[in-house]
Design a protein around this motif. Structure first.
Motif, PDB file in Angstrom:
ATOM      1  N   GLY A 264      23.676  15.198 -74.101  1.00  0.00           N
ATOM      2  CA  GLY A 264      24.879  15.399 -74.924  1.00  0.00           C
ATOM      3  C   GLY A 264      25.122  14.213 -75.857  1.00  0.00           C
ATOM      4  O   GLY A 264      24.417  13.200 -75.788  1.00  0.00           O
ATOM      5  N   TYR A 265      26.110  14.364 -76.746  1.00  0.00           N
ATOM      6  CA  TYR A 265      26.493  13.247 -77.612  1.00  0.00           C
ATOM      7  C   TYR A 265      26.887  12.040 -76.763  1.00  0.00           C
ATOM      8  O   TYR A 265      27.539  12.169 -75.728  1.00  0.00           O
ATOM      9  N   SER A 266      26.531  10.847 -77.229  1.00  0.00           N
ATOM     10  CA  SER A 266      27.020   9.590 -76.649  1.00  0.00           C
ATOM     11  C   SER A 266      28.268   9.157 -77.412  1.00  0.00           C
ATOM     12  O   SER A 266      28.538   9.656 -78.493  1.00  0.00           O
TER      13      SER A 266
ATOM     14  N   GLY B 202      20.019  15.118 -87.100  1.00  0.00           N
ATOM     15  CA  GLY B 202      21.174  16.007 -87.020  1.00  0.00           C
ATOM     16  C   GLY B 202      21.587  16.537 -88.384  1.00  0.00           C
ATOM     17  O   GLY B 202      21.037  16.149 -89.428  1.00  0.00           O
ATOM     18  N   ALA B 203      22.554  17.457 -88.357  1.00  0.00           N
ATOM     19  CA  ALA B 203      23.150  17.903 -89.613  1.00  0.00           C
ATOM     20  C   ALA B 203      23.769  16.708 -90.318  1.00  0.00           C
ATOM     21  O   ALA B 203      23.866  16.673 -91.547  1.00  0.00           O
ATOM     22  N   SER B 204      24.184  15.706 -89.556  1.00  0.00           N
ATOM     23  CA  SER B 204      24.750  14.492 -90.153  1.00  0.00           C
ATOM     24  C   SER B 204      23.765  13.879 -91.146  1.00  0.00           C
ATOM     25  O   SER B 204      24.133  13.534 -92.272  1.00  0.00           O
ATOM     26  N   GLY B 205      22.508  13.734 -90.725  1.00  0.00           N
ATOM     27  CA  GLY B 205      21.489  13.183 -91.612  1.00  0.00           C
ATOM     28  C   GLY B 205      21.252  14.080 -92.817  1.00  0.00           C
ATOM     29  O   GLY B 205      21.018  13.595 -93.933  1.00  0.00           O
TER      30      GLY B 205
ATOM     31  N   SER C  13      32.366  28.385 -89.623  1.00  0.00           N
ATOM     32  CA  SER C  13      32.985  27.114 -89.982  1.00  0.00           C
ATOM     33  C   SER C  13      33.590  26.398 -88.778  1.00  0.00           C
ATOM     34  O   SER C  13      33.936  27.001 -87.763  1.00  0.00           O
ATOM     35  N   ASN C  14      33.704  25.117 -88.927  1.00  0.00           N
ATOM     36  CA  ASN C  14      34.442  24.238 -88.034  1.00  0.00           C
ATOM     37  C   ASN C  14      35.627  23.734 -88.856  1.00  0.00           C
ATOM     38  O   ASN C  14      35.395  23.195 -89.932  1.00  0.00           O
ATOM     39  N   PRO C  15      36.876  23.891 -88.487  1.00  0.00           N
ATOM     40  CA  PRO C  15      37.403  24.251 -87.167  1.00  0.00           C
ATOM     41  C   PRO C  15      37.766  25.725 -86.978  1.00  0.00           C
ATOM     42  O   PRO C  15      38.296  26.052 -85.922  1.00  0.00           O
TER      43      PRO C  15
ATOM     44  N   VAL D 263      25.450  24.757 -98.228  1.00  0.00           N
ATOM     45  CA  VAL D 263      25.952  25.617 -97.161  1.00  0.00           C
ATOM     46  C   VAL D 263      25.569  25.010 -95.811  1.00  0.00           C
ATOM     47  O   VAL D 263      24.387  24.840 -95.508  1.00  0.00           O
ATOM     48  N   ASP D 264      26.569  24.658 -95.037  1.00  0.00           N
ATOM     49  CA  ASP D 264      26.343  24.081 -93.718  1.00  0.00           C
ATOM     50  C   ASP D 264      26.231  25.232 -92.712  1.00  0.00           C
ATOM     51  O   ASP D 264      27.217  25.904 -92.413  1.00  0.00           O
ATOM     52  N   GLU D 265      25.013  25.455 -92.221  1.00  0.00           N
ATOM     53  CA  GLU D 265      24.762  26.565 -91.284  1.00  0.00           C
ATOM     54  C   GLU D 265      24.530  26.044 -89.867  1.00  0.00           C
ATOM     55  O   GLU D 265      23.805  26.649 -89.080  1.00  0.00           O
ATOM     56  N   ILE D 266      25.170  24.910 -89.539  1.00  0.00           N
ATOM     57  CA  ILE D 266      24.924  24.299 -88.227  1.00  0.00           C
ATOM     58  C   ILE D 266      25.282  25.243 -87.076  1.00  0.00           C
ATOM     59  O   ILE D 266      24.680  25.164 -86.010  1.00  0.00           O
ATOM     60  N   TYR D 267      26.242  26.160 -87.289  1.00  0.00           N
ATOM     61  CA  TYR D 267      26.592  27.092 -86.208  1.00  0.00           C
ATOM     62  C   TYR D 267      25.869  28.428 -86.356  1.00  0.00           C
ATOM     63  O   TYR D 267      26.243  29.420 -85.730  1.00  0.00           O
ATOM     64  N   GLN D 268      24.822  28.425 -87.166  1.00  0.00           N
ATOM     65  CA  GLN D 268      24.056  29.654 -87.374  1.00  0.00           C
ATOM     66  C   GLN D 268      23.576  30.214 -86.037  1.00  0.00           C
ATOM     67  O   GLN D 268      23.072  29.492 -85.187  1.00  0.00           O
TER      68      GLN D 268
ATOM     69  N   ASN E 281      21.283  22.360 -91.532  1.00  0.00           N
ATOM     70  CA  ASN E 281      21.224  22.984 -90.215  1.00  0.00           C
ATOM     71  C   ASN E 281      20.928  21.920 -89.163  1.00  0.00           C
ATOM     72  O   ASN E 281      20.769  20.749 -89.506  1.00  0.00           O
ATOM     73  N   SER E 282      20.867  22.324 -87.910  1.00  0.00           N
ATOM     74  CA  SER E 282      20.778  21.338 -86.835  1.00  0.00           C
ATOM     75  C   SER E 282      20.300  22.001 -85.552  1.00  0.00           C
ATOM     76  O   SER E 282      20.510  23.205 -85.352  1.00  0.00           O
ATOM     77  N   PHE E 283      19.673  21.209 -84.722  1.00  0.00           N
ATOM     78  CA  PHE E 283      19.370  21.676 -83.371  1.00  0.00           C
ATOM     79  C   PHE E 283      20.531  21.424 -82.413  1.00  0.00           C
ATOM     80  O   PHE E 283      20.437  21.726 -81.231  1.00  0.00           O
ATOM     81  N   SER E 284      21.632  20.865 -82.932  1.00  0.00           N
ATOM     82  CA  SER E 284      22.728  20.462 -82.050  1.00  0.00           C
ATOM     83  C   SER E 284      23.429  21.625 -81.363  1.00  0.00           C
ATOM     84  O   SER E 284      23.702  21.557 -80.161  1.00  0.00           O
ATOM     85  N   LYS E 285      23.758  22.667 -82.110  1.00  0.00           N
ATOM     86  CA  LYS E 285      24.727  23.629 -81.578  1.00  0.00           C
ATOM     87  C   LYS E 285      24.029  24.856 -80.999  1.00  0.00           C
ATOM     88  O   LYS E 285      24.043  25.066 -79.794  1.00  0.00           O
ATOM     89  N   TYR E 286      23.387  25.671 -81.833  1.00  0.00           N
ATOM     90  CA  TYR E 286      22.741  26.873 -81.301  1.00  0.00           C
ATOM     91  C   TYR E 286      21.689  26.481 -80.257  1.00  0.00           C
ATOM     92  O   TYR E 286      21.585  27.111 -79.209  1.00  0.00           O
TER      93      TYR E 286
ATOM     94  N   TRP F 292      20.210  14.671 -78.934  1.00  0.00           N
ATOM     95  CA  TRP F 292      18.857  14.340 -79.397  1.00  0.00           C
ATOM     96  C   TRP F 292      18.853  13.873 -80.847  1.00  0.00           C
ATOM     97  O   TRP F 292      17.895  13.292 -81.307  1.00  0.00           O
ATOM     98  N   ARG F 293      19.901  14.239 -81.583  1.00  0.00           N
ATOM     99  CA  ARG F 293      20.039  13.896 -83.003  1.00  0.00           C
ATOM    100  C   ARG F 293      18.895  14.478 -83.816  1.00  0.00           C
ATOM    101  O   ARG F 293      18.017  13.773 -84.312  1.00  0.00           O
ATOM    102  N   LEU F 294      18.922  15.798 -83.973  1.00  0.00           N
ATOM    103  CA  LEU F 294      17.867  16.451 -84.747  1.00  0.00           C
ATOM    104  C   LEU F 294      18.446  17.625 -85.531  1.00  0.00           C
ATOM    105  O   LEU F 294      19.142  18.473 -84.974  1.00  0.00           O
TER     106      LEU F 294
HETATM  107  C1  PLP Z   1      30.359  21.759 -89.409  1.00  0.00           C
HETATM  108  C2  PLP Z   1      29.555  20.641 -88.850  1.00  0.00           C
HETATM  109  N1  PLP Z   1      28.580  20.092 -89.597  1.00  0.00           N
HETATM  110  C3  PLP Z   1      27.824  19.073 -89.135  1.00  0.00           C
HETATM  111  C4  PLP Z   1      28.021  18.541 -87.875  1.00  0.00           C
HETATM  112  C5  PLP Z   1      27.128  17.397 -87.427  1.00  0.00           C
HETATM  113  O1  PLP Z   1      26.394  17.719 -86.276  1.00  0.00           O
HETATM  114  P1  PLP Z   1      25.003  17.061 -85.879  1.00  0.00           P
HETATM  115  O2  PLP Z   1      24.825  15.829 -86.669  1.00  0.00           O
HETATM  116  O3  PLP Z   1      25.097  16.826 -84.390  1.00  0.00           O
HETATM  117  O4  PLP Z   1      23.941  18.075 -86.176  1.00  0.00           O
HETATM  118  C6  PLP Z   1      29.025  19.085 -87.047  1.00  0.00           C
HETATM  119  C7  PLP Z   1      29.270  18.534 -85.698  1.00  0.00           C
HETATM  120  O5  PLP Z   1      30.206  18.881 -85.014  1.00  0.00           O
HETATM  121  C8  PLP Z   1      29.799  20.164 -87.545  1.00  0.00           C
HETATM  122  O6  PLP Z   1      30.776  20.727 -86.823  1.00  0.00           O
END
Ligand code: PLP
Ligand code: PLP
Lengths: 387, 387
Positions: free
Chosen positions: A66-68, B102-105, B177-179, B205-210, B232-237, B243-245
């Motif tokens: 999980g996230y740190s 991550g999607a952050s990067g 979307s978040n939130p 388009v942020d598809e991190i919750y795809q 996109n990201s491996f974080s959520k789905y 892991w930060r990817l």
């Molecule tokens: C909409 C959205 N984009 C991006 C991120 C970044 O996530 P990560 O860097 O873990 O992929 C988050 C994390 O909560 C998010 O909610």
């Protein structure tokens, strides 16, 4: 029809690594069955120590995925603080240690906290190329100051006195340095720090190659002051390049800013990597790393005379990291042509000086001694034939 | 005496997450022996799927610990391209897929390629808070456009038409979307993309919750155009948060710029994580993830009526991610006070709306359904007593 593509102005200042096209050519040679000797990449060839690998596997098995916390696992921040105390006798509160995605993440955080648009950061030329690109990313001005053998390719307090302007906010140095492998003494660091503070700015010291020194004991700039930023990483000494883990030591006044930046830019560093790194400070790992340091020292000691016999000049004795910055001006007019020729004709890959700056850059190449001594001998033999 | 501490001007625009102080209080409650129900963090509670863990362990065992190529392991870029083809019938050349921390990067790379100082990015308010902070990091202007239930809390082509200025370079949306957990339809995405391109800018388009959608099939904006950026990201789905990817899909015209930025800012994403992620697309992992999606759907379906009975209003049905953005205005005047009270009195941790923007933010809170249904029932019971 292709639509317009707005491109951020900073891209005008962000160069690709020239060594990447060499790497591509090396890959092609290898696909054709050729044996390429790789001395171009800033990465030790030993692999991550087994105890760290085991700790990483155990962390995964235990589900630490999980996230740190944004600033890092408390246990790792404590372990690094203890290591500063044990190895260097320096007290650094864990609270000031921020875990990052490599020294890269630490550089971004430190510079993002310091550099407003148009503000200046003093850098050496040659230097690690990403430094100036981070400054450009943040819309600051990278002031690249030519350095040479007279200052062991390092910035001095005199450089700061001469080039510090009303817009300067920081000076960034590295010890041991990339690409030159030269060091800054405790006195030099103290003088640089005093010079930066006296002018209302800050010194950033990149200690990513800390511990990889061959002719003296390792030290840290943190012994000089708690007002400077220190960049560090598990990449080099601990040989964890691909894990992307490093740290930033932050002066107290910047903790709040760095915390906000880290939360937003990175969320956190890799959790499995942080658990793995907890094993980096175990006695058995430390003694393995000491063996590897001695191996690097033998390589350096073997490589220097080889290069000199080949006609390269080493204008300042490299004392750390795993690089030799060699003056190639008597062998070739242009480092890029030379690197290309050595790759094509001798299948030896090195980095052209122009990746590290502009000052006499075309007259230099960098050798990374990331291959064992017999391989260095082979390299020398191959170069002898073509030079 | 404390020396002067030059602070970058951007820090004036970069806020901490309010939820962090709640987290700290939650930790204190737990240390006192209280049982806190955590619904504040954007992280699934399932842990990384076993096959991915195993692949990560195998990668470590095999010594895959060196730097990867800056744009990512070719095999992973191919695997993601194949997944787009298989799941969505969309052809995305692997060359346009860039692996990130991550999607952050990915957000940092996309915005760094697009945003010059003073240039504007259109965002929704509420939105993922880091978006506006990334824009500030890069010295752009985040234009936060109030959105509400009438557009399912999403930007529309009309917003772009009304607010696009000579300085605007991009609009950034997220689906789900978040939130708010709301979606953009294929038509809405096409209209947004057309609106951005017609004005000489780009849609991100942020598809991190795809894939985390509950009432319809998942889709991708890449089906609409090859001229937009997709995050996109491996974080959520794939539940690999720590892991930060992640990855970025880049329009052809930006490949060179993004390559240069990635080399310099990150060097590369985590190598063990990339090897692990290769197992993410295996049939057994995909079917496990489908089960987990169904579990999240049951939680959503259980949670919505509970919240409504408690007096929260859900102004737009959440159809994806794992969030409910609940209107708390009839229950409390201020979301921050409400969140604090629910934590102190009911030991339930949720996120105050002010973490996501300003527009009616004090009238909302976010519930993350990252706990099982029985725990949701317990939460509702506890809230019933204190509200
Ligand atoms: C909409 C959205 N984009 C991006 C991120 C970044 O996530 P990560 O860097 O873990 O992929 C988050 C994390 O909560 C998010 O909610
Ligand atoms: C001087 C210097 N600083 C920082 C870095 C970044 O390394 P990492 O992000 O892997 O820790 C490097 C990498 O070669 C380097 O040579």
């Amino acid at each position: 029809m292709t639509p317009p593509s707005p491109l951020a102005s900073r891209l005008g200042f962000i160069a690709p690594f020239h060594v990447m096209s060499l790497l591509e050519q090396a890959r092609q040679l290898e696909q054709q069955g050729h044996d390429v000797i790789h001395m171009e990449i800033g990465e030790p060839d030993f692999g991550t120590p087994p105890a760290i690998i085991q700790a990483g596997m155990a962390a995964l098995q235990a589900g630490h995925t999980g996230y740190s916390p944004a600033l890092g696992l408390p246990a790792l921040r404590e372990a690094i603080a203890e290591d500063y105390a044990r190895r260097f006798g320096v007290q650094v509160p864990a609270r000031r240690i921020v875990i990052t995605a490599g020294a890269s993440g630490a550089l971004l955080l430190a510079l993002a906290a310091l550099v407003s648009p148009g503000k200046e950061v003093l850098l050496s030329d040659p230097a690690y190329p990403c430094n100036r690109h981070f400054v450009h990313l943040l819309e600051g001005r990278a002031v690249n100051l030519p350095v040479g053998p007279d200052s062991q390719y390092q910035l001095t307090a005199d450089h700061l006195a001469q080039h510090w302007s009303a817009d300067t906010v920081a000076a960034l140095v590295a010890t041991p340095s990339n690409p030159t492998g030269t060091l800054l003494s405790a006195e030099a660091l103290a003088a640089l720090n005093t010079a930066a503070l006296a002018r209302g700015g800050r010194l950033i010291v990149d200690e990513i190659y800390q511990g990889l020194v061959y002719d003296q004991a390792a030290h840290t700039a943190l012994a000089q002051s708690d007002q400077l930023f220190v960049i560090n990483s598990f990449s080099k000494y601990f040989q964890m390049t691909g894990w992307r883990l490093g740290w930033l030591v932050v002066p107290e006044a910047y903790l709040n800013a760095v915390n906000r930046l880290a939360q937003n830019i990175f969320i956190a560093a890799s959790t499995p990597a942080q658990h793995a790194a907890l094993a980096a400070f175990q006695p058995d790992t430390l003694s393995l790393l000491e063996q590897r340091r001695l191996e690097l020292k033998s390589r350096r000691d073997a490589l220097l005379p080889m290069l000199q016999q080949l006609g390269f000049r080493i204008n300042s004795q490299p004392q750390g990291a795993f690089y030799v910055y060699a003056d190639s001006s008597t062998l070739a007019g242009d480092c890029e042509a030379l690197s290309a020729r050595l790759l094509q004709q001798a299948h030896v890959a090195i980095t052209p000086g122009i990746d590290f700056g502009q000052h006499r850059a075309r007259e230099h190449v960098r050798f990374a001694y990331t291959v064992p001594v017999p391989r260095l001998e082979q390299m020398a033999e191959r170069l002898r034939k073509v030079l």
